[in-house]
Design a protein around this motif. Structure first.
Motif, PDB file in Angstrom:
ATOM      1  N   MET A   1       0.851  -1.178   0.000  1.00  0.00           N
ATOM      2  CA  MET A   1       0.000   0.000   0.000  1.00  0.00           C
ATOM      3  C   MET A   1       0.890   1.232   0.000  1.00  0.00           C
ATOM      4  N   THR A   2       0.503   2.254  -0.751  1.00  0.00           N
ATOM      5  CA  THR A   2       1.326   3.454  -0.853  1.00  0.00           C
ATOM      6  C   THR A   2       0.977   4.448   0.239  1.00  0.00           C
ATOM      7  N   ASP A   3       1.936   5.288   0.569  1.00  0.00           N
ATOM      8  CA  ASP A   3       1.743   6.371   1.538  1.00  0.00           C
ATOM      9  C   ASP A   3       1.069   7.533   0.828  1.00  0.00           C
ATOM     10  N   ALA A   6       3.122  10.513  -0.357  1.00  0.00           N
ATOM     11  CA  ALA A   6       3.882  10.401  -1.593  1.00  0.00           C
ATOM     12  C   ALA A   6       3.009  10.708  -2.803  1.00  0.00           C
ATOM     13  N   VAL A   7       1.714  10.445  -2.705  1.00  0.00           N
ATOM     14  CA  VAL A   7       0.791  10.665  -3.808  1.00  0.00           C
ATOM     15  C   VAL A   7       0.343  12.128  -3.867  1.00  0.00           C
ATOM     16  N   ARG A  26      -4.525  19.002   0.011  1.00  0.00           N
ATOM     17  CA  ARG A  26      -3.322  18.324  -0.480  1.00  0.00           C
ATOM     18  C   ARG A  26      -3.502  18.073  -1.961  1.00  0.00           C
ATOM     19  N   TYR A  27      -2.399  18.213  -2.717  1.00  0.00           N
ATOM     20  CA  TYR A  27      -2.484  18.113  -4.168  1.00  0.00           C
ATOM     21  C   TYR A  27      -1.308  17.313  -4.725  1.00  0.00           C
ATOM     22  N   VAL A  54       5.183  18.509   1.527  1.00  0.00           N
ATOM     23  CA  VAL A  54       5.152  17.765   2.771  1.00  0.00           C
ATOM     24  C   VAL A  54       6.585  17.572   3.269  1.00  0.00           C
ATOM     25  N   GLY A  55       6.815  17.954   4.505  1.00  0.00           N
ATOM     26  CA  GLY A  55       8.125  17.771   5.117  1.00  0.00           C
ATOM     27  C   GLY A  55       9.045  18.963   5.042  1.00  0.00           C
TER      28      GLY A  55
END
Length: 59
Positions: A1-3, A6-7, A26-27, A54-55
């Motif tokens: 499953m992806t985070d 990241a998407v 979020r985009y 993000v980050g």
């Protein structure tokens, strides 16, 4: 499953006069986030809308 971070790594943040910050959305791309921020900013005189990855702050 992806985070999901990241998407959808680009955030639109609303900052009010008191310095309080709130995530608006979020985009997937910076361009998409900037379009949203520009549209929101054009309707508001009291808040600032910024785009961040993000980050880390983008500017």
């Amino acid at each position: 499953m992806t985070d999901s971070g990241a998407v959808l790594p680009w955030l639109v943040i609303r900052q009010d006069e008191g310095g309080n910050r709130y995530r608006v959305g979020r985009y997937a791309t910076r361009a998409e986030a900037e379009r949203v921020a520009d549209r929101l900013d054009s309707h508001s005189h009291q808040q600032l809308y910024v785009v961040e990855k993000v980050g880390r702050a983008v500017g």
